[in-house]
Design a protein around this motif. Structure first.
Motif, PDB file in Angstrom:
ATOM      1  N   ARG A 218       9.540   1.225   8.129  1.00  0.00           N
ATOM      2  CA  ARG A 218       9.091  -0.052   8.376  1.00  0.00           C
ATOM      3  C   ARG A 218       8.212   0.259   9.847  1.00  0.00           C
ATOM      4  NH1 ARG A 218      14.034  -3.637   6.708  1.00  0.00           N
ATOM      5  NH2 ARG A 218      13.425  -4.152   4.626  1.00  0.00           N
ATOM      6  N   THR A 219       8.647   0.876  10.598  1.00  0.00           N
ATOM      7  CA  THR A 219       8.141   1.311  12.247  1.00  0.00           C
ATOM      8  C   THR A 219       6.886   1.764  11.886  1.00  0.00           C
ATOM      9  OG1 THR A 219      10.482   1.742  12.867  1.00  0.00           O
ATOM     10  CG2 THR A 219       8.314   2.930  14.047  1.00  0.00           C
ATOM     11  N   PHE A 220       6.557   2.692  10.806  1.00  0.00           N
ATOM     12  CA  PHE A 220       5.235   3.410  10.885  1.00  0.00           C
ATOM     13  C   PHE A 220       4.314   2.185  10.026  1.00  0.00           C
ATOM     14  CE2 PHE A 220       7.605   7.126  11.911  1.00  0.00           C
ATOM     15  CZ  PHE A 220       6.848   7.511  13.022  1.00  0.00           C
ATOM     16  N   ALA A 221       4.673   1.407   9.255  1.00  0.00           N
ATOM     17  CA  ALA A 221       4.081   0.306   8.271  1.00  0.00           C
ATOM     18  C   ALA A 221       3.616  -0.607   9.533  1.00  0.00           C
ATOM     19  CB  ALA A 221       4.906  -0.133   7.320  1.00  0.00           C
ATOM     20  N   SER A 222       4.265  -0.859  10.425  1.00  0.00           N
ATOM     21  CA  SER A 222       3.894  -1.750  11.235  1.00  0.00           C
ATOM     22  C   SER A 222       2.743  -1.315  12.373  1.00  0.00           C
ATOM     23  CB  SER A 222       5.002  -2.357  12.224  1.00  0.00           C
ATOM     24  OG  SER A 222       5.604  -1.201  12.882  1.00  0.00           O
ATOM     25  N   LEU A 223       2.709  -0.043  12.432  1.00  0.00           N
ATOM     26  CA  LEU A 223       1.640   0.456  13.140  1.00  0.00           C
ATOM     27  C   LEU A 223       0.254   0.483  12.596  1.00  0.00           C
ATOM     28  CD1 LEU A 223       3.688   3.591  14.894  1.00  0.00           C
ATOM     29  CD2 LEU A 223       3.135   1.532  16.067  1.00  0.00           C
TER      30      LEU A 223
ATOM     31  N   VAL B  24       5.979   9.397  -5.937  1.00  0.00           N
ATOM     32  CA  VAL B  24       5.875   8.452  -7.152  1.00  0.00           C
ATOM     33  C   VAL B  24       6.419   7.252  -6.950  1.00  0.00           C
ATOM     34  CG1 VAL B  24       6.212   8.367  -9.630  1.00  0.00           C
ATOM     35  CG2 VAL B  24       5.650  10.699  -8.677  1.00  0.00           C
ATOM     36  N   LEU B  25       7.450   6.992  -6.190  1.00  0.00           N
ATOM     37  CA  LEU B  25       8.279   5.730  -6.330  1.00  0.00           C
ATOM     38  C   LEU B  25       8.310   5.152  -4.994  1.00  0.00           C
ATOM     39  CD1 LEU B  25      11.385   6.888  -8.232  1.00  0.00           C
ATOM     40  CD2 LEU B  25       9.619   5.912  -9.240  1.00  0.00           C
ATOM     41  N   GLY B  26       7.930   5.906  -3.883  1.00  0.00           N
ATOM     42  CA  GLY B  26       7.855   5.312  -2.346  1.00  0.00           C
ATOM     43  C   GLY B  26       6.651   4.459  -2.093  1.00  0.00           C
TER      44      GLY B  26
ATOM     45  N   VAL C 295       5.943  -2.447   3.919  1.00  0.00           N
ATOM     46  CA  VAL C 295       7.056  -1.722   3.051  1.00  0.00           C
ATOM     47  C   VAL C 295       7.898  -2.421   2.401  1.00  0.00           C
ATOM     48  CG1 VAL C 295       8.575   0.185   3.316  1.00  0.00           C
ATOM     49  CG2 VAL C 295       6.529   0.418   4.401  1.00  0.00           C
ATOM     50  N   ASP C 296       7.961  -2.506   1.104  1.00  0.00           N
ATOM     51  CA  ASP C 296       9.062  -3.379   0.395  1.00  0.00           C
ATOM     52  C   ASP C 296      10.489  -2.644   0.654  1.00  0.00           C
ATOM     53  OD1 ASP C 296      10.860  -4.243  -1.444  1.00  0.00           O
ATOM     54  OD2 ASP C 296       8.935  -5.196  -2.613  1.00  0.00           O
ATOM     55  N   GLY C 297      11.331  -3.124   1.422  1.00  0.00           N
ATOM     56  CA  GLY C 297      12.672  -2.661   1.691  1.00  0.00           C
ATOM     57  C   GLY C 297      13.535  -2.448   0.457  1.00  0.00           C
ATOM     58  N   ASN C 298      13.405  -3.247  -0.443  1.00  0.00           N
ATOM     59  CA  ASN C 298      14.307  -3.153  -1.764  1.00  0.00           C
ATOM     60  C   ASN C 298      13.526  -1.834  -2.606  1.00  0.00           C
ATOM     61  OD1 ASN C 298      16.476  -5.078  -2.065  1.00  0.00           O
ATOM     62  ND2 ASN C 298      14.721  -6.255  -1.401  1.00  0.00           N
ATOM     63  N   LYS C 299      12.258  -1.712  -2.839  1.00  0.00           N
ATOM     64  CA  LYS C 299      11.761  -0.704  -3.461  1.00  0.00           C
ATOM     65  C   LYS C 299      11.950   0.569  -2.726  1.00  0.00           C
ATOM     66  CE  LYS C 299       7.319  -2.252  -3.851  1.00  0.00           C
ATOM     67  NZ  LYS C 299       6.060  -2.228  -4.307  1.00  0.00           N
TER      68      LYS C 299
ATOM     69  N   PRO D 172       9.065 -11.264  -4.819  1.00  0.00           N
ATOM     70  CA  PRO D 172       8.317 -10.023  -5.276  1.00  0.00           C
ATOM     71  C   PRO D 172       7.269 -10.445  -6.457  1.00  0.00           C
ATOM     72  CG  PRO D 172      10.533  -9.770  -5.752  1.00  0.00           C
ATOM     73  CD  PRO D 172      10.433 -11.088  -4.974  1.00  0.00           C
ATOM     74  N   PHE D 173       7.578 -11.493  -7.138  1.00  0.00           N
ATOM     75  CA  PHE D 173       7.016 -11.577  -8.550  1.00  0.00           C
ATOM     76  C   PHE D 173       5.861 -12.574  -8.112  1.00  0.00           C
ATOM     77  CE2 PHE D 173      11.167 -10.294  -9.754  1.00  0.00           C
ATOM     78  CZ  PHE D 173      10.796  -8.852 -10.265  1.00  0.00           C
ATOM     79  N   ARG D 174       5.561 -13.322  -7.158  1.00  0.00           N
ATOM     80  CA  ARG D 174       4.512 -14.212  -7.074  1.00  0.00           C
ATOM     81  C   ARG D 174       3.171 -13.922  -7.344  1.00  0.00           C
ATOM     82  NH1 ARG D 174       5.577 -12.013  -1.953  1.00  0.00           N
ATOM     83  NH2 ARG D 174       4.063 -11.240  -0.678  1.00  0.00           N
ATOM     84  N   SER D 175       2.873 -12.408  -7.311  1.00  0.00           N
ATOM     85  CA  SER D 175       1.468 -12.185  -7.695  1.00  0.00           C
ATOM     86  C   SER D 175       1.362 -12.252  -9.346  1.00  0.00           C
ATOM     87  CB  SER D 175       1.397 -10.655  -7.119  1.00  0.00           C
ATOM     88  OG  SER D 175       2.335  -9.704  -7.598  1.00  0.00           O
TER      89      SER D 175
END
Length: 671
Positions: A375-380, A154-156, A385-389, A74-77
């Motif tokens: 994740r389902t709707f992000a793929s569409l 705010v957080l999602g 979507v970052d699972g841990n976030k 996650p910190f590669r950027s």
């Protein structure tokens, strides 16, 4: 003379796939022994099985920790950025709202406004209904549709997730807490336990995200979830028979047997007025759902149907005074926003175990649903979507919710599907929904006084019926019968025992299956596909033929302490079968162990290889290893440093090179 394509053989199989059978065999290691010097020109040059570059223990541990907890890096950027830019990136990472707010426009807001109002029309009746499903006051359901969506905005990181109470988590919380405290006899205590359980659910969810332990929810496989959701949907629907039939004295148990027994034991309490109203609105809701599924452009019909049902039924009850004719109503609801509830969190040792257990179960279930839906709707829409976030966002949302009179919330599939179809662009749709609920809480609560409970039951049934995914269950049956057994156990456990026990049974079977795959790894005999240098499973490829004098075995799993006994027994049995076959022309001389598909090995695995080497030598056989991968080769070298069990002429890059080389030496040694 020889290409380099096979020199770093990392392929599963034998490297150099698809090549014609080589005329030159290759021995791995140092220069060939003197006895073979004359055959060098015939057999070929030497290739080595290269070990991976040397690494310190600290660097290895660092790499393993990184791959375990930070596979997405996650910190590669942050790399190569100035300090100021890194602070900005850190703020955006912690608060994803900062990523889309600077570029927000009026056109985006128009789309989010329509989507937010649409899901609010669904969230208001569902919030009231799901709160009753959890044995909580209806107002708590609306509170839970106000504060949590604001926190998630705010957080999602999902643009499509619509946050609020969900049926399964509501059912589990209500059933687990009711085992210790009666919601009717001690409503204040029950409410405290619900808030405390929500706090622990949020704590579990946020901890999984912060500690990067999201892989834990992967133990809830697709088969487990399909069976669990279907069983829970049936249990939720059966619980609504109390409202649909007008029964006053209803069982507190969740299983299908006691529920149906309670239904038919109290036929004298059935109310035909309630049944008629419930049946009419249930048909209306199911018809609206069917229309929206058949013609997706009419999604708004199913989205608005629950609120329309509430409005129409409330008017009917008010006009005909139906509450005086056996139809139960919600009653008065106080206007006002969420009240602080941090002083109601109960950490008394008497109920601490119950609230922690309830929080753990509801937290894991709701987290799994929320992350999967996001994740389902992000793929569409082709975004990440970052699972841990998401885990941190949902967890913090529930922690804040527990302190503001809310119970467990997450992203519901039905609500998120409406949000997606309504054209939402950002998480602002959640803010619009929350503000709409706020207006309802402040000014419109008196309008719900005459809302009949039977319509709320019909809304719940229409919402959860979509959780029964028969096509998915059929596909699981066609693909994997063991997975279907897991699915069936989850389903049967939920409807015949209880929701949490059914889930535990399914997870237990899934883990047992994984353990079986570890302790009983796939091991097979390979043969040569004629005219090629390809060696494949004899049972899978009918054209593959045995190589006389050779037993070619391949292992497709890590070799560790859990499976070495099985591998040892299985290998020795195959050797015995070959040795006593009675065919002198194909008398066994060499055992080839292909390690191409073995990614890792431990000390027990090395001990297994050494024991197998000694055992084959006692029987006058030769054991050679083909293409050990980096970690395996490294540990073989360490074992060689002590006792030199595996000489260089025991290691080959491909099966074809091993057979060509060993066949040549065998011919040379034959008188």
């Amino acid at each position: 003379m020889v290409g380099m394509s096979g020199a770093y053989g990392g392929h599963h199989g034998n490297g150099g796939e698809g090549r014609a059978a080589p005329k030159q065999a290759v021995v791995v290691g140092a220069p060939p022994p003197p006895a073979a010097a004359e055959m060098e020109m015939e057999i070929g040059v030497v290739h080595k099985v290269a070990a991976q570059p040397a690494q310190s223990t600290a660097s290895k541990m660092k790499g393993k920790v990184k791959e375990t907890f930070f596979p997405d890096d996650p910190f590669r950027s942050f790399k190569g950025q100035p300090v100021r830019a890194q602070w900005v990136l850190a703020a955006k990472y912690l608060f994803p709202v900062l990523e889309w707010v600077p570029g927000y426009s009026l056109s985006l807001f128009k789309s989010d406004l329509v989507a937010g109002l649409t899901i609010a029309s669904l969230a208001i009746p569902q919030g009231i209904s799901y709160a009753k499903l959890a044995n909580l006051p209806p107002i708590i359901g609306l509170y839970s549709s106000f504060v949590p969506p604001l926190v998630y905005a705010v957080l999602g990181s999902s643009r499509d997730l619509a946050v609020g109470p969900v049926s399964i988590a509501s059912l589990i919380m209500g059933s687990m807490l009711r085992q210790a405290v009666s919601p009717s006899a001690s409503p204040a205590l029950f409410l405290q336990l619900a808030f405390t359980s929500t706090f622990f659910a949020g704590l579990v969810q946020a901890s999984l995200g912060i500690l990067r332990l999201g892989f834990i929810i992967d133990f809830l496989s697709k088969a487990t979830l399909v069976g669990f959701m279907a069983g829970a949907a049936i249990i939720v629907s059966l619980q609504q028979l109390k409202a649909l039939l007008g029964i006053v004295h209803f069982t507190t148990q969740m299983g299908i047997v006691p529920v149906m027994a309670s239904v038919f034991q109290h036929t004298n309490e059935w109310s035909w007025q309630t049944i008629l109203m419930g049946a009419c609105f249930l048909v209306l809701l199911l018809a609206a759902r069917h229309v929206s599924m058949r013609w997706p452009k009419f999604f708004w019909i199913s989205a608005c149907a629950p609120l329309a049902s509430v409005i129409v039924s409330t008017l009917l009850v008010f006009l005909f005074k139906a509450q005086n004719h056996g139809i139960s109503i919600i009653g008065s609801l106080k206007c006002g926003l969420n009240r602080p509830s941090w002083d109601q969190l109960l950490f008394d040792t008497t109920y601490l175990g119950l609230t922690m257990k309830t929080g753990l179960v509801t937290g894991i279930i709701s987290l799994t649903e929320g992350v999967a839906v996001g994740r389902t709707f992000a793929s569409l829409k082709d975004y990440q979507v970052d699972g841990n976030k998401e885990m941190m966002a949902i967890g913090l949302m529930n922690i804040v919710g527990s302190c503001t009179s809310c119970y467990v919330t997450t992203g519901a599939f039905s609500r998120s599907a409406v949000n997606h179809n309504a054209g939402c662009k950002t998480a602002m749709s959640n803010v619009v929904m929350a503000l709409t609920v706020m207006v309802t809480l402040l000014f419109l609560m008196p309008l719900f006084v005459y809302t009949p409970n039977v319509v709320l039951g019909a809304i719940i049934i229409a919402a959860v019926i979509g959780l029964i995914d028969l096509p998915a269950a059929y596909n699981i049956w066609k693909m994997d019968k063991m997975d279907f057994l897991v699915c069936l156990c989850a389903f049967a456990g939920v409807i015949f025992i209880s929701v949490q026990e059914g889930l535990a049974i399914a997870v237990g079977i899934s883990i047992f299956r994984v353990l079986m795959q570890i302790t009983r790894p796939r091991m097979m005999i390979q043969g040569n596909i004629k005219g090629t240098d390809i060696y494949r499973n004899l049972h899978q490829y009918k054209e593959a033929q045995r190589v006389p004098g050779f037993l070619i075995l391949t292992i497709e799993a890590p070799i560790n302490f859990a499976n070495t006994n099985y591998l040892n027994e299985r290998t020795k049995r195959w050797i015995e079968d070959e040795s006593f076959s009675g065919n002198k022309q194909s008398e066994l001389r060499v055992v080839i162990l292909d390690l191409s598909a073995v990614p890792a090995i431990d000390t027990s695995g090395i001990a297994f290889l050494i024991d197998l080497k000694k055992s084959t030598e006692k029987h006058g056989l030769e054991l050679v290893l083909v293409n050990p991968t980096g970690e395996v080769m490294e540990k073989i070298q360490r074992a060689n440093d002590a006792h030199n069990h595996f000489r260089q002429d025991c290691l080959y890059l491909t099966t074809g090179e091993a057979i060509a080389s060993l066949s040549g030496f065998a011919k040379m040694a034959t008188p």
